[in-house]
Design an enzyme around this catalytic site. Structure first.
Site, mmCIF file in Angstrom:
data_model
loop_
_atom_site.group_PDB
_atom_site.id
_atom_site.type_symbol
_atom_site.label_atom_id
_atom_site.label_comp_id
_atom_site.label_asym_id
_atom_site.label_seq_id
_atom_site.Cartn_x
_atom_site.Cartn_y
_atom_site.Cartn_z
ATOM 1 C CB ILE A 18 -1.048 0.108 1.155
ATOM 2 C CG1 ILE A 18 -1.886 -1.180 1.173
ATOM 3 C CG2 ILE A 18 -1.650 1.248 1.417
ATOM 4 C CD1 ILE A 18 -2.803 -1.637 2.285
ATOM 5 C CG ASP A 63 13.186 0.406 12.799
ATOM 6 O OD1 ASP A 63 11.814 0.690 12.891
ATOM 7 O OD2 ASP A 63 13.636 -0.384 13.149
ATOM 8 C CG ASN A 90 1.732 2.348 4.593
ATOM 9 O OD1 ASN A 90 0.641 1.743 4.322
ATOM 10 N ND2 ASN A 90 2.962 1.569 4.142
ATOM 11 N NE ARG A 125 8.407 12.496 19.692
ATOM 12 C CZ ARG A 125 8.896 11.666 20.556
ATOM 13 N NH1 ARG A 125 8.507 11.739 21.770
ATOM 14 N NH2 ARG A 125 9.798 10.811 20.054
ATOM 15 C CE1 TYR A 157 -2.266 -4.301 11.614
ATOM 16 C CE2 TYR A 157 -4.487 -5.442 11.470
ATOM 17 C CZ TYR A 157 -3.368 -4.609 10.835
ATOM 18 O OH TYR A 157 -3.639 -4.059 9.557
ATOM 19 C CE LYS A 161 -2.753 -1.055 11.242
ATOM 20 N NZ LYS A 161 -1.904 0.045 10.545
HETATM 21 N N1 LIG Z 1 -2.845 -5.751 3.248
HETATM 22 C C1 LIG Z 1 -3.949 -5.711 4.096
HETATM 23 O O1 LIG Z 1 -4.899 -6.697 3.961
HETATM 24 C C2 LIG Z 1 -4.042 -4.470 5.034
HETATM 25 C C3 LIG Z 1 -5.402 -4.531 5.743
HETATM 26 C C4 LIG Z 1 -5.682 -3.522 6.465
HETATM 27 C C5 LIG Z 1 -4.629 -2.731 6.896
HETATM 28 N N2 LIG Z 1 -3.381 -2.817 6.272
HETATM 29 C C6 LIG Z 1 -2.704 -1.598 6.544
HETATM 30 O O2 LIG Z 1 -2.047 -1.029 5.544
HETATM 31 C C7 LIG Z 1 -0.599 -0.696 5.810
HETATM 32 C C8 LIG Z 1 0.352 -1.380 4.712
HETATM 33 O O3 LIG Z 1 0.111 -2.830 4.827
HETATM 34 P P1 LIG Z 1 0.747 -3.547 3.484
HETATM 35 O O4 LIG Z 1 -0.053 -4.637 3.461
HETATM 36 O O5 LIG Z 1 1.357 -2.562 2.299
HETATM 37 O O6 LIG Z 1 2.081 -4.167 4.250
HETATM 38 P P2 LIG Z 1 3.494 -5.037 3.703
HETATM 39 O O7 LIG Z 1 3.943 -5.836 4.531
HETATM 40 O O8 LIG Z 1 3.212 -5.307 2.330
HETATM 41 O O9 LIG Z 1 4.419 -3.535 3.829
HETATM 42 C C9 LIG Z 1 4.767 -2.850 5.044
HETATM 43 C C10 LIG Z 1 6.159 -2.132 4.818
HETATM 44 O O10 LIG Z 1 6.473 -1.788 5.840
HETATM 45 C C11 LIG Z 1 7.957 -1.816 6.165
HETATM 46 N N3 LIG Z 1 8.036 -1.902 7.677
HETATM 47 C C12 LIG Z 1 8.004 -2.942 8.354
HETATM 48 N N4 LIG Z 1 8.397 -2.331 9.802
HETATM 49 C C13 LIG Z 1 8.931 -1.139 9.430
HETATM 50 C C14 LIG Z 1 9.412 -0.181 10.377
HETATM 51 N N5 LIG Z 1 9.627 -0.633 11.828
HETATM 52 N N6 LIG Z 1 9.704 1.109 9.927
HETATM 53 C C15 LIG Z 1 9.606 1.247 8.715
HETATM 54 N N7 LIG Z 1 9.129 0.455 7.905
HETATM 55 C C16 LIG Z 1 8.806 -0.811 8.158
HETATM 56 C C17 LIG Z 1 8.299 -3.082 5.497
HETATM 57 O O11 LIG Z 1 9.780 -3.190 5.036
HETATM 58 C C18 LIG Z 1 7.307 -3.167 4.551
HETATM 59 O O12 LIG Z 1 7.928 -2.496 3.015
HETATM 60 C C19 LIG Z 1 -0.334 -1.248 7.176
HETATM 61 O O13 LIG Z 1 -0.342 -0.208 8.132
HETATM 62 C C20 LIG Z 1 -1.530 -2.272 7.403
HETATM 63 O O14 LIG Z 1 -1.655 -2.632 8.785
HETATM 64 C C21 LIG Z 1 -3.182 -3.734 5.533
#
Ligand SMILES: NC(=O)c1ccc[n+]([C@@H]2O[C@H](COP(=O)([O-])OP(=O)(O)OC[C@H]3O[C@@H](n4cnc5c(N)ncnc54)[C@H](O)[C@@H]3O)[C@@H](O)[C@H]2O)c1
Length: 260
Positions: A18, A63, A90, A125, A157, A161
């Site tokens: 995302i 991070d 995100n 912040r 989780y 959220k």
């Molecule tokens: N995919 C879904 O079904 C879904 C559903 C609801 C909500 N979300 C939310 O959407 C957002 C993105 O999800 P996604 O599915 O694209 O996830 P993803 O796992 O595909 O990508 C997450 C990214 O975050 C990075 N990351 C992990 N830990 C980190 C840290 N400590 N600091 C910085 N970067 C870090 C990872 O390297 C990765 O590139 C998240 O907040 C997730 O909770 C996703």
């Protein structure tokens, strides 16, 4: 003039999924994007792809669990682009959910909070003084989840959220006089690597969505850029589910009724 010409946008966890789609969408609409991720190679790949498409993007390893790294990322955005107008929280990491609640250990419980909730807190912040200096363009868009609203598994989780949704509302009120809007998008199931290793789960899950499919990263990106844009100038503190109708439905129960 595109919607985000002259804007600078910082996105966390933008190295895939995302965040990646959101980075591309902002860049397509003119923004200069600081593509941040814990994994610098992922951030580099995304920023390079955006630049190859003619957009403006720079990668930065950050991070969100590291307060100093977060401050450095915000400073990098401002040094590089002269402003910071939009922050998208995100980043996501989770150890997953034990089947039985009492099987949680502290490390796996705290991870969800540290990344999804405390990570966003650290970023907001650090970014707030710059967002407030953005002449009324300042906006935070948090990425929450439908898990904040209903039981869908993942206690830590879901609680993290839900905390993020609450923080969105309280900050929206406090930041409004400074010209900064704060909103949250709550995705349903979205096809990303977060689902890798879960077999054909997405194929089964689509049956629970009134719109007949799971989400794609671009579905979420479209909502994020709307909330960050001047088109949403009078919108703050809202929770926007982007979920194919999941939260307003109960298709499983409906099917049971029809089978009676
Ligand atoms: N995919 C879904 O079904 C879904 C559903 C609801 C909500 N979300 C939310 O959407 C957002 C993105 O999800 P996604 O599915 O694209 O996830 P993803 O796992 O595909 O990508 C997450 C990214 O975050 C990075 N990351 C992990 N830990 C980190 C840290 N400590 N600091 C910085 N970067 C870090 C990872 O390297 C990765 O590139 C998240 O907040 C997730 O909770 C996703």
């Amino acid at each position: 003039m595109r919607r985000f010409d002259t804007y600078c946008v910082l996105i966390t966890g933008a190295g895939q999924g995302i965040g990646e789609a959101t980075a591309h969408r902002f860049a397509t609409e003119g923004a200069r994007v600081l593509v941040t991720d814990r994994d610098p190679s992922r951030a580099e790949r995304v920023a390079e792809a955006i630049r190859n498409e003619g957009g403006s993007a720079e990668p930065y390893g950050c991070d969100v669990a590291d307060p100093a790294a977060v401050v450095a990322a915000v400073e990098r955005a401002v040094d590089r682009f002269g402003t910071l107008d939009v922050l998208v929280n995100n980043a996501y990491a989770s150890t997953g959910d034990p089947v039985r609640f009492e099987e949680y250990d502290d490390d796996s419980w705290y991870l969800d909070f540290d990344i999804c909730l405390h990570g966003a807190y650290r970023c907001i912040r650090a970014a707030l003084p710059h967002l407030a200096a953005a002449g009324g363009r300042g906006a935070v868009v948090n990425i929450g989840s439908v898990n904040a609203e209903r039981f869908l598994g993942g206690h830590a989780y879901s609680a993290a959220k839900a905390g993020l949704a609450s923080l969105t509302r309280t900050l929206a009120v406090q930041c409004a006089p400074r010209g900064v809007r704060v909103n949250i998008v709550e995705p349903g199931t979205v096809r990303t690597n977060a689902w890798a290793g879960r077999g054909d789960a997405l194929e089964h899950l689509k049956d629970h969505y009134p719109l007949g499919r799971v989400g794609e990263p671009a579905d979420i990106a479209a909502a994020v850029v709307f909330l960050a844009s001047r088109d949403a100038a009078w919108i703050t503190g809202v929770t926007l589910p982007v979920d194919g109708g999941l939260l307003v439905s109960n298709l499983g129960m409906n099917r049971s009724l029809l089978e009676q």
